[in-house]
Scaffold this motif. Structure first.
Motif, PDB file in Angstrom:
ATOM      1  N   LYS A   1     -34.196 -31.013  92.663  1.00 40.59           N
ATOM      2  CA  LYS A   1     -34.199 -32.486  92.513  1.00 40.59           C
ATOM      3  C   LYS A   1     -35.265 -33.105  93.459  1.00 40.59           C
ATOM      4  O   LYS A   1     -35.979 -34.029  93.081  1.00 40.59           O
TER       5      LYS A   1
ATOM      6  N   PHE B   1     -32.390 -33.658 103.135  1.00 34.99           N
ATOM      7  CA  PHE B   1     -31.692 -34.515 102.165  1.00 34.99           C
ATOM      8  C   PHE B   1     -30.826 -33.707 101.207  1.00 34.99           C
ATOM      9  O   PHE B   1     -29.862 -34.227 100.639  1.00 34.99           O
TER      10      PHE B   1
ATOM     11  N   ALA C   1     -25.794 -33.149 101.939  1.00 34.53           N
ATOM     12  CA  ALA C   1     -25.093 -34.439 102.061  1.00 34.53           C
ATOM     13  C   ALA C   1     -26.064 -35.599 102.235  1.00 34.53           C
ATOM     14  O   ALA C   1     -25.844 -36.516 103.027  1.00 34.53           O
ATOM     15  N   GLY C   2     -27.166 -35.556 101.496  1.00 35.24           N
ATOM     16  CA  GLY C   2     -28.146 -36.647 101.534  1.00 35.24           C
ATOM     17  C   GLY C   2     -28.748 -36.840 102.913  1.00 35.24           C
ATOM     18  O   GLY C   2     -29.197 -37.942 103.240  1.00 35.24           O
TER      19      GLY C   2
ATOM     20  N   SER D   1     -27.361 -37.233 105.486  1.00 34.38           N
ATOM     21  CA  SER D   1     -26.613 -38.280 106.196  1.00 34.38           C
ATOM     22  C   SER D   1     -26.271 -37.821 107.619  1.00 34.38           C
ATOM     23  O   SER D   1     -26.145 -36.632 107.893  1.00 34.38           O
TER      24      SER D   1
ATOM     25  N   GLY E   1     -29.653 -40.687 103.849  1.00 36.01           N
ATOM     26  CA  GLY E   1     -28.900 -41.832 103.318  1.00 36.01           C
ATOM     27  C   GLY E   1     -28.240 -42.659 104.422  1.00 36.01           C
ATOM     28  O   GLY E   1     -27.441 -43.545 104.129  1.00 36.01           O
TER      29      GLY E   1
ATOM     30  N   ALA F   1     -25.944 -43.466 107.978  1.00 34.53           N
ATOM     31  CA  ALA F   1     -24.717 -43.022 108.651  1.00 34.53           C
ATOM     32  C   ALA F   1     -23.805 -42.300 107.662  1.00 34.53           C
ATOM     33  O   ALA F   1     -23.562 -42.808 106.556  1.00 34.53           O
ATOM     34  N   ARG F   2     -23.307 -41.097 108.039  1.00 36.79           N
ATOM     35  CA  ARG F   2     -22.419 -40.352 107.119  1.00 36.79           C
ATOM     36  C   ARG F   2     -21.102 -41.114 107.013  1.00 36.79           C
ATOM     37  O   ARG F   2     -20.329 -41.198 107.976  1.00 36.79           O
ATOM     38  N   ILE F   3     -20.906 -41.665 105.837  1.00 40.58           N
ATOM     39  CA  ILE F   3     -19.832 -42.637 105.650  1.00 40.58           C
ATOM     40  C   ILE F   3     -18.465 -42.038 105.993  1.00 40.58           C
ATOM     41  O   ILE F   3     -17.639 -42.680 106.643  1.00 40.58           O
ATOM     42  N   GLN F   4     -18.266 -40.750 105.667  1.00 40.19           N
ATOM     43  CA  GLN F   4     -16.957 -40.120 105.914  1.00 40.19           C
ATOM     44  C   GLN F   4     -16.669 -39.988 107.418  1.00 40.19           C
ATOM     45  O   GLN F   4     -15.524 -39.832 107.809  1.00 40.19           O
TER      46      GLN F   4
ATOM     47  N   LEU G   1     -21.943 -43.851 113.808  1.00 47.14           N
ATOM     48  CA  LEU G   1     -22.577 -44.964 114.526  1.00 47.14           C
ATOM     49  C   LEU G   1     -22.874 -44.558 115.959  1.00 47.14           C
ATOM     50  O   LEU G   1     -23.931 -44.856 116.511  1.00 47.14           O
TER      51      LEU G   1
ATOM     52  N   PHE H   1     -30.893 -43.914 119.632  1.00 48.70           N
ATOM     53  CA  PHE H   1     -31.671 -45.101 120.018  1.00 48.70           C
ATOM     54  C   PHE H   1     -31.871 -45.149 121.532  1.00 48.70           C
ATOM     55  O   PHE H   1     -32.937 -45.498 122.028  1.00 48.70           O
TER      56      PHE H   1
ATOM     57  N   GLY I   1     -30.299 -48.307 106.324  1.00 50.76           N
ATOM     58  CA  GLY I   1     -29.288 -48.780 107.278  1.00 50.76           C
ATOM     59  C   GLY I   1     -29.786 -48.617 108.704  1.00 50.76           C
ATOM     60  O   GLY I   1     -30.970 -48.793 109.007  1.00 50.76           O
ATOM     61  N   GLY I   2     -28.871 -48.241 109.580  1.00 55.40           N
ATOM     62  CA  GLY I   2     -29.187 -48.107 111.009  1.00 55.40           C
ATOM     63  C   GLY I   2     -30.271 -47.082 111.265  1.00 55.40           C
ATOM     64  O   GLY I   2     -30.940 -47.124 112.309  1.00 55.40           O
TER      65      GLY I   2
ATOM     66  N   MET J   1     -36.383 -50.560  94.971  1.00 59.14           N
ATOM     67  CA  MET J   1     -36.468 -49.944  96.299  1.00 59.14           C
ATOM     68  C   MET J   1     -37.907 -49.919  96.806  1.00 59.14           C
ATOM     69  O   MET J   1     -38.188 -50.153  97.968  1.00 59.14           O
TER      70      MET J   1
HETATM   71  C1  HXC Z   1     -22.470 -39.640 103.116  1.00 56.42           C
HETATM   72  C2  HXC Z   1     -24.165 -39.596 101.571  1.00 56.42           C
HETATM   73  C3  HXC Z   1     -24.746 -40.760 102.145  1.00 56.42           C
HETATM   74  C4  HXC Z   1     -24.090 -41.330 103.285  1.00 56.42           C
HETATM   75  C5  HXC Z   1     -25.957 -40.140 100.494  1.00 56.42           C
HETATM   76  N1  HXC Z   1     -24.957 -39.272 100.552  1.00 56.42           N
HETATM   77  N2  HXC Z   1     -25.851 -41.069 101.457  1.00 56.42           N
HETATM   78  N3  HXC Z   1     -23.049 -39.053 102.051  1.00 56.42           N
HETATM   79  N4  HXC Z   1     -22.961 -40.732 103.723  1.00 56.42           N
HETATM   80  N5  HXC Z   1     -24.594 -42.413 103.909  1.00 56.42           N
HETATM   81  C6  HXC Z   1     -24.713 -38.124  99.690  1.00 56.42           C
HETATM   82  C7  HXC Z   1     -24.291 -38.541  98.291  1.00 56.42           C
HETATM   83  O1  HXC Z   1     -22.911 -38.767  98.249  1.00 56.42           O
HETATM   84  C8  HXC Z   1     -24.699 -37.310  97.498  1.00 56.42           C
HETATM   85  O2  HXC Z   1     -23.738 -36.312  97.723  1.00 56.42           O
HETATM   86  C9  HXC Z   1     -25.965 -36.851  98.181  1.00 56.42           C
HETATM   87  O3  HXC Z   1     -25.933 -37.423  99.497  1.00 56.42           O
HETATM   88  C10 HXC Z   1     -27.226 -37.330  97.490  1.00 56.42           C
HETATM   89  O4  HXC Z   1     -27.122 -38.739  97.324  1.00 56.42           O
HETATM   90  P1  HXC Z   1     -27.465 -39.446  95.951  1.00 56.42           P
HETATM   91  O5  HXC Z   1     -26.917 -40.806  96.009  1.00 56.42           O
HETATM   92  O6  HXC Z   1     -27.060 -38.576  94.807  1.00 56.42           O
HETATM   93  O7  HXC Z   1     -29.060 -39.469  96.004  1.00 56.42           O
HETATM   94  P2  HXC Z   1     -30.054 -40.557  95.450  1.00 56.42           P
HETATM   95  O8  HXC Z   1     -29.665 -40.936  94.047  1.00 56.42           O
HETATM   96  O9  HXC Z   1     -31.406 -39.989  95.668  1.00 56.42           O
HETATM   97  O10 HXC Z   1     -29.861 -41.854  96.362  1.00 56.42           O
HETATM   98  C11 HXC Z   1     -30.157 -41.824  97.727  1.00 56.42           C
HETATM   99  C12 HXC Z   1     -29.658 -43.100  98.456  1.00 56.42           C
HETATM  100  C13 HXC Z   1     -28.148 -43.273  98.152  1.00 56.42           C
HETATM  101  C14 HXC Z   1     -30.419 -44.303  97.973  1.00 56.42           C
HETATM  102  C15 HXC Z   1     -29.939 -42.899  99.942  1.00 56.42           C
HETATM  103  O11 HXC Z   1     -27.476 -42.028  98.397  1.00 56.42           O
HETATM  104  C16 HXC Z   1     -27.516 -44.322  99.009  1.00 56.42           C
HETATM  105  O12 HXC Z   1     -27.665 -45.515  98.713  1.00 56.42           O
HETATM  106  N6  HXC Z   1     -26.838 -43.917 100.073  1.00 56.42           N
HETATM  107  C17 HXC Z   1     -26.161 -44.829 100.967  1.00 56.42           C
HETATM  108  C18 HXC Z   1     -27.194 -45.597 101.765  1.00 56.42           C
HETATM  109  C19 HXC Z   1     -26.567 -46.539 102.769  1.00 56.42           C
HETATM  110  O13 HXC Z   1     -26.059 -47.602 102.403  1.00 56.42           O
HETATM  111  N7  HXC Z   1     -26.588 -46.141 104.019  1.00 56.42           N
HETATM  112  C20 HXC Z   1     -26.153 -46.998 105.076  1.00 56.42           C
HETATM  113  C21 HXC Z   1     -24.949 -46.409 105.697  1.00 56.42           C
HETATM  114  S1  HXC Z   1     -24.475 -47.538 106.975  1.00 56.42           S
HETATM  115  P3  HXC Z   1     -23.349 -35.235  96.633  1.00 56.42           P
HETATM  116  O14 HXC Z   1     -22.213 -34.493  97.271  1.00 56.42           O
HETATM  117  O15 HXC Z   1     -22.966 -36.001  95.412  1.00 56.42           O
HETATM  118  O16 HXC Z   1     -24.562 -34.399  96.439  1.00 56.42           O
HETATM  119  C22 HXC Z   1     -25.552 -47.269 108.222  1.00 56.42           C
HETATM  120  C23 HXC Z   1     -25.291 -48.141 109.431  1.00 56.42           C
HETATM  121  C24 HXC Z   1     -25.687 -47.430 110.670  1.00 56.42           C
HETATM  122  O17 HXC Z   1     -26.413 -46.479 108.185  1.00 56.42           O
HETATM  123  C25 HXC Z   1     -25.882 -48.462 111.746  1.00 56.42           C
HETATM  124  C26 HXC Z   1     -26.396 -47.846 113.009  1.00 56.42           C
HETATM  125  C27 HXC Z   1     -26.893 -48.913 113.911  1.00 56.42           C
END
Ligand code: HXC
Length: 515
Positions: free
Chosen positions: A28, A95, A98-99, A101, A131, A133-136, A142, A149, A171-172, A210
């Motif tokens: 991919k 990437f 788990a993306g 993350s 992607g 911060a790993r949401i889980q 964070l 940082f 995000g962050g 994007m």
């Molecule tokens: C856990 C994540 C993840 C995340 C992606 N994955 N982002 N897992 N936490 N943040 C996982 C997906 O579940 C998927 O797992 C695999 O990574 C690939 O992701 P896809 O979505 O299939 O890829 P793609 O279509 O290329 O899209 C990429 C993406 C999208 C645009 C980055 O994944 C996305 O929008 N992710 C979330 C982005 C986001 O909002 N992040 C902010 C988090 S908050 P599987 O198992 O299905 O392969 C943050 C705040 C921090 O960061 C603040 C600090 C100051």
């Protein structure tokens, strides 16, 4: 188990971990022109120089079925290697896992290699493809970002920090690159934003792709968040290697000296570059190429605030930072963005012992309501601050115009330039002859029978009196008025004689620059 079996067990474990997210996820990535995280590292560092650590690190998260998931290397590869023989610490987010993350152990791997870099005083390169911060993992993700940082800030000005955005950086995650020295992006691959298109659509109803929101070009041309733009990952890696050749490993060293090379003077002739009409523009990069070794110039932020040009070159084998007004774009004025761009570059060079060469040709700061309201006072002050606090050798050449605040700001003697040279064409005054004549002779012009004729006369009078380098030279503000073709010789001598320059500033915790 004997050594043989243990070794084969090690190899099995390594094979397992080295698979990353598996063939499907890798395919991919490849389909959209991306290399894998390991391929990226291997393409940046010297052949056979990479040593990987923490391959067997695993996450310890339990929620949302995480305890059933094996994430090889926890989605990030870390290690050490060399570039052009010089050591670097490097990490690349994967990437396919788990993306990319960022969970707690992922962050621990990154902070561990950052700590190494800072302790061992070698440059740090971070390849971002994640992607966010790993949401889980909730607040632990964070916390991981916070730890990164903090270290970025500690390391700032001590070791070079380079960020490479090769995928999403959402995000962050964007704030680590923002805290580092140079950000590299690649067309159609890099995507950087705090909130993505979906959130923007939900919260404020705006539709944007994007690419348009945070693609490579946007960050190079519009936001100024990125410094180097490339059309492919390969091109990006060669830019990184080039940059590393100009900068020292840490703030206690000087950049490596290279064998000296003459400029390509057949192609770049100083006498031919400047137009005879002082109002006509020219490309200041031709002047830079005419004075630098092999006419090589690595421009930073080439597409942003193009009215100023900043970048690295060598003069007589020595690395220098060049700051030059660009008459080709908005007559080379200083404005909000060009001031930010110049000030940051000046501070970088100062932090890493890279002498500054400033080429001046500007009518001053840009007038206008937009600029005033955008804070040109605060932003413009950054240039004054950066030059004033810089203690590296500072050499200035006034090519043509140096008017008003622009004259002071562009590393004049008053901000402690070590040498200020001017070409015979230089015009140094409070403002341009037209503006000046209109103000100081307004009554005479208004009451004249032929105001236009009198205005013209007064402009000429003013030009003859002030629009030359000799008034400033008479006060000692210019050290020497030189022929253009003497410039390189003068710069080489000025750099040689300033090689041991040491200045101590008044003791303080730190200054308060107009951020
Ligand atoms: C856990 C994540 C993840 C995340 C992606 N994955 N982002 N897992 N936490 N943040 C996982 C997906 O579940 C998927 O797992 C695999 O990574 C690939 O992701 P896809 O979505 O299939 O890829 P793609 O279509 O290329 O899209 C990429 C993406 C999208 C645009 C980055 O994944 C996305 O929008 N992710 C979330 C982005 C986001 O909002 N992040 C902010 C988090 S908050 P599987 O198992 O299905 O392969 C943050 C705040 C921090 O960061 C603040 C600090 C100051």
């Amino acid at each position: 188990m004997g050594l043989k079996e243990k070794s084969s067990d090690l190899r099995r474990r390594m094979r397992n971990a080295l698979k990353g997210g598996g063939d499907k996820a890798i395919e991919k990535q490849k389909a959209i022109g991306k290399l894998t995280a390991r391929e990226r590292i291997l393409a940046i560092v010297d052949t056979k120089s990479f040593y990987e650590y923490d391959l067997f690190v695993e996450h310890a998260a339990k929620d949302f079925d995480m305890d059933k998931k094996y994430l090889p290397g926890d989605g990030v590869i870390t290690g050490t290697g060399t570039i052009n023989g010089h050591p670097v610490c490097i990490y690349a987010q994967d990437f396919t896992v788990a993306g990319g993350s960022l969970g707690w152990m992922h962050a621990k791997k990154i902070t561990k290699i950052m700590d190494h870099a800072l302790k061992l005083k070698v440059p740090l390169i971070g390849i971002n493809d994640s992607g966010g911060a790993r949401i889980q993992e909730g607040v632990n993700s964070l916390a991981g970002y916070g730890e990164i940082f903090f270290r970025n800030t500690l390391a700032s000005g001590v070791i070079p920090q380079i960020s490479v955005i090769l995928g999403p950086c959402a995000g962050g995650a964007v704030y680590s690159p923002a805290l580092t020295d140079f950000v590299f992006v690649v067309d159609k691959i890099s995507k950087m934003f705090i909130t993505g298109p979906e959130v923007i659509k939900t919260v404020i109803g705006e539709d944007i792709s994007m690419e348009e929101l945070g693609g490579a070009r946007v960050h190079c041309e519009t936001t100024g968040n990125a410094h180097f733009y490339a059309e492919s990952e390969e091109m990006c890696f060669s830019q990184i290697k080039q940059l590393v050749s100009y900068i020292p490993w840490n703030n206690a060293r000087k950049a490596e000296r290279f064998p000296k090379k003459p400029p390509k003077t057949r192609q770049y002739k100083l006498d031919d570059i400047l137009p005879s009409d002082p109002k006509h523009p020219y490309d200041v990069r031709d002047v830079i190429r005419a004075i630098c070794d092999d006419s090589e110039f690595l421009e930073s932020q080439e597409l942003f605030a193009q009215n100023i040009v900043v970048g690295f070159a060598r003069i007589d084998g020595q690395s220098v930072g060049i700051v030059a007004n660009q008459p080709l774009v908005m007559a080379g004025v200083l404005d909000v963005d060009s001031s930010d761009k110049a000030a940051r570059f000046i501070r970088y060079c100062d932090a890493f012992n890279i002498p500054l060469v400033t080429l001046v040709d500007l009518p001053g700061y840009l007038p206008g309501v937009d600029q005033e309201h955008a804070g040109v006072i605060r932003h413009g002050a950054k240039v004054l601050y950066a030059y004033s606090e810089a203690t590296v050798p500072k050499i200035t050449v006034i090519l043509r115009k140096a008017y008003g605040g622009g004259y002071i700001a562009m590393c004049s003697h008053h901000l402690r330039a070590d040498f200020v040279f001017a070409w015979p064409l230089a015009e140094i005054a409070v403002m341009g002859p037209e503006g000046a004549a209109n103000i100081i002779f307004r009554k005479e012009i208004m009451s004249a029978e032929k105001p236009d004729k009198v205005r013209e006369q007064k402009v000429e009078e003013y030009r003859a009196k002030f629009a030359n380098p000799y008034v400033a030279a008479a006060f000692g503000y210019i050290d020497a008025v030189i022929e253009p073709d003497e410039t390189r010789k003068m710069l080489i001598h000025a750099l040689d004689i300033s090689a041991e320059k040491k200045i101590s500033m008044p003791p303080k915790k730190h200054g308060i620059p107009p951020f």
